[in-house]
Design a protein around this motif. Structure first.
Motif, mmCIF file in Angstrom:
data_model
loop_
_atom_site.group_PDB
_atom_site.id
_atom_site.type_symbol
_atom_site.label_atom_id
_atom_site.label_comp_id
_atom_site.label_asym_id
_atom_site.label_seq_id
_atom_site.Cartn_x
_atom_site.Cartn_y
_atom_site.Cartn_z
ATOM 1 N N ASN A 124 -1.879 -6.698 5.962
ATOM 2 C CA ASN A 124 -3.263 -6.247 5.712
ATOM 3 C C ASN A 124 -2.960 -4.741 6.027
ATOM 4 O O ASN A 124 -3.175 -4.092 7.052
ATOM 5 C CB ASN A 124 -4.164 -6.921 6.800
ATOM 6 C CG ASN A 124 -4.323 -8.473 6.629
ATOM 7 O OD1 ASN A 124 -4.907 -8.639 5.455
ATOM 8 N ND2 ASN A 124 -4.126 -8.958 7.711
ATOM 9 N N PRO A 125 -2.242 -3.957 5.133
ATOM 10 C CA PRO A 125 -2.089 -2.593 5.291
ATOM 11 C C PRO A 125 -3.225 -1.692 5.823
ATOM 12 O O PRO A 125 -2.911 -0.700 6.456
ATOM 13 C CB PRO A 125 -1.384 -2.399 4.012
ATOM 14 C CG PRO A 125 -1.773 -3.238 2.950
ATOM 15 C CD PRO A 125 -1.905 -4.568 3.625
ATOM 16 N N VAL A 126 -4.279 -2.223 5.310
ATOM 17 C CA VAL A 126 -5.484 -1.035 5.352
ATOM 18 C C VAL A 126 -5.968 -1.236 6.928
ATOM 19 O O VAL A 126 -6.336 -0.261 7.675
ATOM 20 C CB VAL A 126 -6.675 -1.664 4.701
ATOM 21 C CG1 VAL A 126 -7.908 -0.767 5.025
ATOM 22 C CG2 VAL A 126 -6.544 -1.147 3.117
ATOM 23 N N ASP A 127 -5.834 -2.356 7.385
ATOM 24 C CA ASP A 127 -5.928 -2.733 8.717
ATOM 25 C C ASP A 127 -5.126 -1.932 9.628
ATOM 26 O O ASP A 127 -5.378 -1.425 10.715
ATOM 27 C CB ASP A 127 -6.120 -4.113 9.272
ATOM 28 C CG ASP A 127 -7.021 -4.985 8.472
ATOM 29 O OD1 ASP A 127 -8.153 -4.250 8.070
ATOM 30 O OD2 ASP A 127 -7.106 -6.288 8.647
ATOM 31 N N ALA A 128 -3.912 -2.218 9.420
ATOM 32 C CA ALA A 128 -2.710 -1.395 10.140
ATOM 33 C C ALA A 128 -2.801 0.348 10.044
ATOM 34 O O ALA A 128 -2.579 0.933 11.139
ATOM 35 C CB ALA A 128 -1.474 -1.692 9.702
ATOM 36 N N ALA A 171 -2.442 4.098 -2.893
ATOM 37 C CA ALA A 171 -2.300 4.754 -1.505
ATOM 38 C C ALA A 171 -3.387 5.511 -1.288
ATOM 39 O O ALA A 171 -4.203 5.424 -0.350
ATOM 40 C CB ALA A 171 -1.071 5.792 -1.688
ATOM 41 N N ASP A 172 -4.014 6.263 -2.242
ATOM 42 C CA ASP A 172 -5.480 6.841 -2.001
ATOM 43 C C ASP A 172 -6.452 5.648 -1.628
ATOM 44 O O ASP A 172 -7.189 5.900 -0.897
ATOM 45 C CB ASP A 172 -5.909 7.384 -3.397
ATOM 46 C CG ASP A 172 -5.311 8.566 -3.754
ATOM 47 O OD1 ASP A 172 -4.745 9.084 -2.967
ATOM 48 O OD2 ASP A 172 -5.402 9.249 -4.994
ATOM 49 N N ARG A 173 -6.598 4.781 -2.040
ATOM 50 C CA ARG A 173 -7.354 3.585 -1.975
ATOM 51 C C ARG A 173 -7.308 3.072 -0.495
ATOM 52 O O ARG A 173 -8.336 2.888 0.203
ATOM 53 C CB ARG A 173 -7.340 2.338 -2.879
ATOM 54 C CG ARG A 173 -8.346 1.102 -2.623
ATOM 55 C CD ARG A 173 -8.176 -0.118 -3.160
ATOM 56 N NE ARG A 173 -6.781 -0.705 -2.874
ATOM 57 C CZ ARG A 173 -6.844 -1.416 -1.661
ATOM 58 N NH1 ARG A 173 -7.705 -1.581 -0.888
ATOM 59 N NH2 ARG A 173 -5.665 -1.856 -1.474
ATOM 60 N N MET A 174 -6.102 2.685 -0.138
ATOM 61 C CA MET A 174 -5.767 2.066 0.883
ATOM 62 C C MET A 174 -6.215 3.255 2.037
ATOM 63 O O MET A 174 -6.638 2.876 3.177
ATOM 64 C CB MET A 174 -4.184 1.878 1.233
ATOM 65 C CG MET A 174 -4.024 0.699 0.450
ATOM 66 S SD MET A 174 -2.330 0.003 0.662
ATOM 67 C CE MET A 174 -1.142 1.486 0.296
ATOM 68 N N PHE A 175 -5.596 4.339 2.001
ATOM 69 C CA PHE A 175 -6.093 5.268 3.106
ATOM 70 C C PHE A 175 -7.456 5.815 3.165
ATOM 71 O O PHE A 175 -7.817 5.970 4.293
ATOM 72 C CB PHE A 175 -5.101 6.690 2.699
ATOM 73 C CG PHE A 175 -3.830 6.908 3.309
ATOM 74 C CD1 PHE A 175 -3.445 7.235 4.481
ATOM 75 C CD2 PHE A 175 -2.806 6.189 2.582
ATOM 76 C CE1 PHE A 175 -2.179 7.179 5.248
ATOM 77 C CE2 PHE A 175 -1.586 5.924 3.216
ATOM 78 C CZ PHE A 175 -1.124 6.437 4.425
ATOM 79 N N ARG A 176 -8.136 5.797 2.006
ATOM 80 C CA ARG A 176 -9.441 6.037 2.088
ATOM 81 C C ARG A 176 -10.238 4.770 2.997
ATOM 82 O O ARG A 176 -11.271 5.122 3.644
ATOM 83 C CB ARG A 176 -10.163 6.004 0.917
ATOM 84 C CG ARG A 176 -9.869 7.313 0.344
ATOM 85 C CD ARG A 176 -10.747 7.773 -0.994
ATOM 86 N NE ARG A 176 -10.461 9.209 -1.848
ATOM 87 C CZ ARG A 176 -9.614 9.054 -2.897
ATOM 88 N NH1 ARG A 176 -9.379 8.000 -3.483
ATOM 89 N NH2 ARG A 176 -9.220 10.274 -3.397
#
Length: 206
Positions: A124-128, A171-176
């Motif tokens: 779950n990269p967004v959570d991390a 990457a844009d999506r995950m970081f946002r």
């Protein structure tokens, strides 16, 4: 989800990879690339820095050339045992066995949160990433290095089956989604034709 985005399988994978990791790693992520990424941060000796997914300590070693102390965290005891051999257990690196999605640190602890070669194994990269943001101080920086998505459709299918690969749009999506509003991406490569790394530096809102 790729095969190695399962935490148990990733731990087993690193149990064996840890024996040869330092010999294999430079073909994908070498000292020049690491040092280029470190230079992007403008570190000061008294900055508090954590290396998430520190592995055997390749990035930690470079970070210690710039700062006095580095905190290192990894979910693999086998990787950490190799790092202990390099740095000892009670030196300038303070090691923690832990999970990137549940970091064992208080809010607003670090000037810099670094992670290279780890995000591709996070289920779950967004959570991390949100956890990285949580433990970074306001005004601090979060630097994440992951594998850039291959151009070849054949390699894309292989990549997707193994672990997380992503491009700048992803990457844009995950970081946002993780709560970042200010970040930039850099593509790094060891040599022409070798796998590319996508290095993102995000600013933590003050």
């Amino acid at each position: 989800m790729g095969v190695l985005e399962n935490k148990a399988r990733a731990r087993t994978f690193y149990k064996y990879l840890s024996k040869v990791y330092d010999q294999i790693n430079p073909f994908v992520w070498d000292e020049r690339m690491r040092d280029e990424a470190i230079d992007m941060l403008g570190l000061e000796p008294d900055d508090t820095v954590v290396d998430i997914g520190c592995g055997t300590g390749f990035a930690t070693e470079g970070l210690l050339e710039e700062v006095d102390t580095v905190y290192g965290l990894d979910q693999s005891p086998h990787q950490l045992s190799k790092a202990y051999q390099k740095f000892g257990k009670h030196g300038n690196v303070r090691f923690h066995l832990g999970d990137a999605e549940r970091l064992p640190f208080k809010d607003d602890t670090f000037d810099v949160v670094w992670s290279s070669g780890s995000i591709e194994y996070w289920p779950n990269p967004v959570d991390a990433l949100a956890e990285c943001r949580r433990i970074a101080k306001p005004g601090g920086q979060v630097l994440i290095v992951g594998p850039d998505y291959p151009n070849s459709s054949v390699f894309q299918k292989v990549a997707d089956a193994i672990m997380l690969f992503y491009d700048e749009d992803e990457a844009d999506r995950m970081f946002r989604e993780a709560g970042f509003t200010e970040f930039e991406h850099h593509i790094q490569q060891s040599r022409p034709g070798s796998p590319r790394a996508i290095t993102t530096i995000a600013q933590v809102p003050e």
